[in-house]
Design an enzyme around this catalytic site. Structure first.
Site, PDB file in Angstrom:
ATOM      1  CG  ASN A   1      -1.753   1.233   1.358  1.00 54.92           C
ATOM      2  OD1 ASN A   1      -1.794   2.060   0.451  1.00 54.92           O
ATOM      3  ND2 ASN A   1      -2.440   1.368   2.491  1.00 54.92           N
TER       4      ASN A   1
ATOM      5  CE  LYS B   1      -0.184   3.111   4.807  1.00 54.79           C
ATOM      6  NZ  LYS B   1      -0.090   3.202   6.265  1.00 54.79           N
TER       7      LYS B   1
ATOM      8  CG  HIS C   1      -5.758   1.904   5.250  1.00 55.85           C
ATOM      9  ND1 HIS C   1      -5.339   2.822   6.183  1.00 55.85           N
ATOM     10  CD2 HIS C   1      -4.737   1.039   5.073  1.00 55.85           C
ATOM     11  CE1 HIS C   1      -4.104   2.505   6.555  1.00 55.85           C
ATOM     12  NE2 HIS C   1      -3.721   1.428   5.896  1.00 55.85           N
TER      13      HIS C   1
ATOM     14  CD  GLU D   1      -2.891   5.403   6.816  1.00 54.95           C
ATOM     15  OE1 GLU D   1      -2.882   5.459   5.573  1.00 54.95           O
ATOM     16  OE2 GLU D   1      -1.982   4.860   7.479  1.00 54.95           O
TER      17      GLU D   1
ATOM     18  CD  GLU E   1      -3.402  -2.440   7.224  1.00 57.87           C
ATOM     19  OE1 GLU E   1      -2.309  -2.685   6.712  1.00 57.87           O
ATOM     20  OE2 GLU E   1      -4.025  -1.382   7.018  1.00 57.87           O
TER      21      GLU E   1
ATOM     22  N   GLY F   1       2.638   2.190  10.796  1.00 54.23           N
ATOM     23  CA  GLY F   1       3.595   3.281  10.654  1.00 54.23           C
ATOM     24  C   GLY F   1       4.312   3.644  11.949  1.00 54.23           C
TER      25      GLY F   1
ATOM     26  CB  SER G   1       5.335  -1.928  12.028  1.00 55.14           C
ATOM     27  OG  SER G   1       4.964  -0.571  12.267  1.00 55.14           O
TER      28      SER G   1
ATOM     29  N   GLY H   1       5.092   1.234   4.558  1.00 54.86           N
ATOM     30  CA  GLY H   1       6.427   1.808   4.348  1.00 54.86           C
ATOM     31  C   GLY H   1       7.391   0.896   3.611  1.00 54.86           C
TER      32      GLY H   1
HETATM   33  P1  13P Z   1       3.139   0.288   7.631  1.00 55.09           P
HETATM   34  O1  13P Z   1       3.614  -1.014   7.011  1.00 55.09           O
HETATM   35  O2  13P Z   1       3.870   1.482   7.117  1.00 55.09           O
HETATM   36  O3  13P Z   1       3.044   0.201   9.106  1.00 55.09           O
HETATM   37  O4  13P Z   1       1.631   0.485   7.081  1.00 55.09           O
HETATM   38  C1  13P Z   1       0.747  -0.555   7.168  1.00 55.09           C
HETATM   39  C2  13P Z   1      -0.478  -0.185   6.414  1.00 55.09           C
HETATM   40  O5  13P Z   1      -1.222   0.685   6.813  1.00 55.09           O
HETATM   41  C3  13P Z   1      -0.740  -0.892   5.157  1.00 55.09           C
HETATM   42  O6  13P Z   1      -2.018  -0.620   4.685  1.00 55.09           O
END
Ligand code: 13P
Length: 251
Positions: free
Chosen positions: A9, A11, A96, A98, A168, A174, A214, A236
């Site tokens: 992802n 983002k 998601h 977010e 998640e 993150g 993460s 990430g």
């Molecule tokens: P990270 O791997 O950066 O923690 O993000 C996870 C995520 O939100 C994937 O959708």
């Protein structure tokens, strides 16, 4: 049997040119490589058509990170599921945390988005997960069950069978603070039991449940070794080909 999937992802990262370079590099690295899972990359909307045309579709699936909750019409700035499909993308990430937290996406809105995605033959990667306060209050199972029920339990077993889930935990996204392997397995097994009760054992056994938060080359192998963890949704670490490939190679 269910598929193992490693999905990136991206983002809101990478210009079109940077995204094309990243996709091309991943495509090159996967060429001729023996890979034991499906690989997906979730790019910004504007990258979808170019990336889908540039990668080998037999090796890399392309995902949008969202789609509209309306079919078409006067919704300035929105992107429909049909438009996503027309780019060559095969997946759409929905729900998601977010988007739930920053863009007010409710369970009801997400239910509509899932239905529109399925109607347009996109595979939803549907995200669920608790925030830290909910885990500390020991409400994480309840919260995750409610998220699944509220957006997905009106689907037929046949339609539910087309969905990929991604657990998640919001506190792990993150933050560098991953769920332990045991915490991931415990929740994934709970989710699968929830699906058995509603849709039956066959559908539950065939549903891929990814872990996200993460996930990185150092912890992917242990996470994916769990019987109910069928891959990862990677933020990430999906922005660096070497890291993403190392996570793919954890299978
Ligand atoms: P990270 O791997 O950066 O923690 O993000 C996870 C995520 O939100 C994937 O959708």
């Amino acid at each position: 049997m269910r598929k193992n999937i490693v999905a990136g992802n991206w983002k809101m990262n990478k210009t079109l040119q940077e995204g094309m370079a990243l996709a091309a590099e991943l495509n090159e690295v996967l060429k001729g490589a023996a890979v034991n899972c499906d690989v997906v990359i979730g790019t910004p909307f504007i990258h979808l058509a170019s990336v889908a045309a540039a990668v080998d579709a037999t090796k890399i699936g392309v995902a949008a990170q969202n789609c509209a909750d309306k079919e078409s019409g006067a919704y300035t700035g929105e992107i429909s599921a049909a438009m996503v499909k027309s780019t060559g993308a095969a997946y759409v990430i929905l729900g998601h945390s977010e988007r739930r937290a920053y863009y007010g996406e409710t369970a009801a809105i997400l239910k509509t988005k899932v239905e529109l995605a399925l109607k347009n033959e996109l595979t939803p990667i549907f995200c669920i997960g608790e925030v830290l306060a909910e885990r500390e209050a020991e409400k994480h199972f309840e919260v995750v069950k409610e998220q699944i029920e509220a957006s997905l339990f009106d689907l037929s077993a046949e339609d539910f069978g087309k969905i990929v889930l991604a657990y998640e935990p919001v506190w792990a996204i993150g933050t560098g603070k991953t769920a332990s392997s045991a915490q991931a397995q415990e929740m994934h097994a709970f989710i699968r039991q929830t699906l058995v009760a509603k849709f039956g054992k066959e559908v539950a056994d065939n549903t891929s449940i990814l872990y996200g938060g993460s996930c990185n080359p150092a912890n992917a192998k242990e996470l994916f070794a769990n019987p109910d963890v069928d891959g990862g949704l990677i933020g990430g670490a999906s922005l660096k080909v070497a890291d993403f490939k190392a996570i793919i190679d954890a299978f």
